[in-house]
Design an enzyme around this catalytic site. Structure first.
Site, PDB file in Angstrom:
ATOM      1  N   SER A  35      50.245  24.709  66.393  1.00 56.52           N
ATOM      2  CA  SER A  35      51.403  24.088  67.047  1.00 56.52           C
ATOM      3  C   SER A  35      51.777  24.821  68.330  1.00 56.52           C
ATOM      4  CB  SER A  35      52.622  24.122  66.119  1.00 56.52           C
ATOM      5  OG  SER A  35      52.414  23.281  65.019  1.00 56.52           O
ATOM      6  N   HIS A  66      50.453  18.298  68.529  1.00 54.44           N
ATOM      7  CA  HIS A  66      49.047  18.356  68.102  1.00 54.44           C
ATOM      8  C   HIS A  66      48.310  17.176  68.726  1.00 54.44           C
ATOM      9  CE1 HIS A  66      49.037  21.506  64.914  1.00 54.44           C
ATOM     10  NE2 HIS A  66      50.329  21.282  64.976  1.00 54.44           N
ATOM     11  N   HIS A  88      47.631  18.623  58.448  1.00 52.37           N
ATOM     12  CA  HIS A  88      48.299  19.502  57.486  1.00 52.37           C
ATOM     13  C   HIS A  88      48.456  18.807  56.140  1.00 52.37           C
ATOM     14  CE1 HIS A  88      49.745  20.609  61.534  1.00 52.37           C
ATOM     15  NE2 HIS A  88      49.845  21.842  61.091  1.00 52.37           N
ATOM     16  N   TYR A  90      51.139  18.775  54.444  1.00 54.91           N
ATOM     17  CA  TYR A  90      52.447  18.106  54.354  1.00 54.91           C
ATOM     18  C   TYR A  90      52.426  16.707  54.952  1.00 54.91           C
ATOM     19  CZ  TYR A  90      53.223  19.704  59.208  1.00 54.91           C
ATOM     20  OH  TYR A  90      53.104  19.945  60.542  1.00 54.91           O
ATOM     21  N   GLU A  91      51.415  16.396  55.767  1.00 53.69           N
ATOM     22  CA  GLU A  91      51.318  15.043  56.317  1.00 53.69           C
ATOM     23  C   GLU A  91      50.822  14.055  55.259  1.00 53.69           C
ATOM     24  OE1 GLU A  91      49.705  14.997  60.522  1.00 53.69           O
ATOM     25  OE2 GLU A  91      49.283  17.061  59.961  1.00 53.69           O
ATOM     26  N   ALA A 118      51.419  28.561  64.441  1.00 56.55           N
ATOM     27  CA  ALA A 118      52.800  28.959  64.724  1.00 56.55           C
ATOM     28  C   ALA A 118      53.391  29.382  63.389  1.00 56.55           C
ATOM     29  CB  ALA A 118      53.578  27.786  65.290  1.00 56.55           C
ATOM     30  N   MET A 219      52.603  26.763  57.687  1.00 64.02           N
ATOM     31  CA  MET A 219      52.211  25.598  56.879  1.00 64.02           C
ATOM     32  C   MET A 219      50.743  25.213  57.071  1.00 64.02           C
ATOM     33  SD  MET A 219      55.605  23.370  57.768  1.00 64.02           S
ATOM     34  CE  MET A 219      57.234  24.141  57.841  1.00 64.02           C
ATOM     35  N   SER A 220      49.914  26.161  57.454  1.00 65.48           N
ATOM     36  CA  SER A 220      48.503  25.809  57.712  1.00 65.48           C
ATOM     37  C   SER A 220      47.600  27.003  57.407  1.00 65.48           C
ATOM     38  CB  SER A 220      48.333  25.398  59.179  1.00 65.48           C
ATOM     39  OG  SER A 220      48.560  26.515  60.034  1.00 65.48           O
ATOM     40  N   ASN A 243      59.640  32.215  65.681  1.00 68.38           N
ATOM     41  CA  ASN A 243      61.041  32.378  65.256  1.00 68.38           C
ATOM     42  C   ASN A 243      61.064  33.416  64.147  1.00 68.38           C
ATOM     43  OD1 ASN A 243      59.696  29.869  63.841  1.00 68.38           O
ATOM     44  ND2 ASN A 243      61.148  30.717  62.372  1.00 68.38           N
ATOM     45  N   HIS A 257      61.443  22.481  65.340  1.00 68.75           N
ATOM     46  CA  HIS A 257      60.056  22.267  65.773  1.00 68.75           C
ATOM     47  C   HIS A 257      59.955  22.372  67.296  1.00 68.75           C
ATOM     48  CE1 HIS A 257      55.924  21.038  65.460  1.00 68.75           C
ATOM     49  NE2 HIS A 257      56.114  19.959  66.191  1.00 68.75           N
TER      50      HIS A 257
HETATM   51  N1  HPA Z   1      58.341  28.555  58.646  1.00 67.29           N
HETATM   52  C1  HPA Z   1      57.252  27.811  58.400  1.00 67.29           C
HETATM   53  N2  HPA Z   1      56.457  27.377  59.347  1.00 67.29           N
HETATM   54  C2  HPA Z   1      56.738  27.691  60.612  1.00 67.29           C
HETATM   55  C3  HPA Z   1      57.860  28.462  60.946  1.00 67.29           C
HETATM   56  C4  HPA Z   1      58.709  28.914  59.900  1.00 67.29           C
HETATM   57  O1  HPA Z   1      59.717  29.595  60.117  1.00 67.29           O
HETATM   58  N3  HPA Z   1      57.857  28.610  62.294  1.00 67.29           N
HETATM   59  C5  HPA Z   1      56.757  27.951  62.757  1.00 67.29           C
HETATM   60  N4  HPA Z   1      56.085  27.390  61.739  1.00 67.29           N
END
Ligand code: HPA
Length: 296
Positions: A35, A66, A88, A90-91, A118, A219-220, A243, A257
């Site tokens: 991402s 993406h 992903h 989650y998709e 990310a 998440m990947s 973050n 996001h």
């Molecule tokens: N959590 C999960 N996935 C993420 C985060 C997060 O804080 N930041 C970027 N992808």
């Protein structure tokens, strides 16, 4: 038996054949841009671009940030295949679909994959904008029933019980740190926690994951790393810390996001420097580097 989605072996071959027909490039290195990190792929020279929808069985990403293109060309003289965007879990894709591209890369001749993502920073010493070399992972889905290698083993790729003591290649990790230092900055190193998403973690989950030894969370990546290492490939992984994970319900900040994408763009130039340096000095693939081989 609980349903498991198995991709027939010929689907991997059909995807690889379709790619070979579109480009003369025969890659040995694979790159997955996470991402906000799509611009990594714009560095590739003499690029042949294949939209994901032109490749049979290939999962399309539905997520903003993406792009959904496969790019083949060279970077620092290395023939490379890169994914601008990934699918992903989650998709709604199965673990086998999420990791299909990794096996297709293997069929194309790739022996080393560079996975980027990310991620949130669990480690309180991290700052947004840091880059973390992935030393190891905790893959909760993989431990609890969503492992992409669940189901009949496809022995032409790797063994039934794949070994994961050194999933992320220590030699390449050290090389990444050296390249960063030569260029006047430092990288973090730590354990990536792979979750299913799409929800961000609750503060209680953040405290739990930190207690378990996690340094970044996303998440990947983890399923891709398992499937790559199962197939005897070297793996180098990077988290871009977009973050810091919020560990208290009193926290006033928020994760979004959009912020993930914005920070990703800031991180790209340093990640490009590291990846270029690693490619320049990439040690030749040595079977002693990996623990898994196809069953004869
Ligand atoms: N959590 C999960 N996935 C993420 C985060 C997060 O804080 N930041 C970027 N992808």
């Amino acid at each position: 038996m609980q349903h498991v989605h198995v991709i027939p072996e010929e689907h991997y071959h059909e995807a690889a054949d379709a790619i070979r027909q579109r480009t003369p490039v025969r890659p040995t290195i694979g790159l997955v841009a996470g991402s906000g990190l799509g611009p990594l792929v714009d560095e590739i020279e003499n690029a042949d671009v294949i939209p994901y929808e032109d490749i049979p069985h290939w999962p399309h990403s539905t997520v903003v940030g993406h792009a959904g293109r496969l790019v083949l060309g060279t970077l620092e003289g290395q023939p490379l295949v890169a994914m601008q965007g990934r699918a992903h879990f989650y998709e709604g894709y199965s673990p086998a679909q999420v990791t299909l591209p990794i096996r297709v890369m293997r069929l194309l001749g790739v022996n080393t994959v560079i996975l980027t993502n990310a991620a949130g920073g669990l480690n309180p010493n991290f700052s947004a904008g840091d880059i973390m070399v992935i030393e190891d992972h905790i893959y909760i889905g993989g431990m609890t029933g969503s492992n992409p290698l669940r189901g009949p083993n496809q022995a032409s790729f790797g063994p039934r019980f794949s070994i994961h003591t050194r999933t992320y290649n220590p030699t390449l990790n050290r090389l990444a740190h050296r390249v960063a230092e030569q260029n006047g900055f430092t990288l973090r190193q730590g354990v990536y926690v792979g979750l299913s998403g799409p929800t961000f973690e609750t503060p209680a989950e953040v405290r739990m994951l930190r207690g378990w030894g996690g340094d970044s969370v996303g998440m990947s990546t983890a399923p891709e790393a398992l499937v790559a290492y199962h197939a005897g490939m070297r793996v180098l992984g990077f988290s871009s810390i977009t973050n810091l994970s919020l560990d208290s319900t009193e926290a006033r900040e928020e994760v979004s996001h959009e912020e993930v994408l914005r920070l990703g763009r800031q991180i790209v130039p340093r990640l490009v420097t590291v990846i270029r340096g690693v490619l320049r000095e990439m040690p030749p693939y040595d079977p002693a580097d990996v623990e898994n081989y196809p069953e004869a």
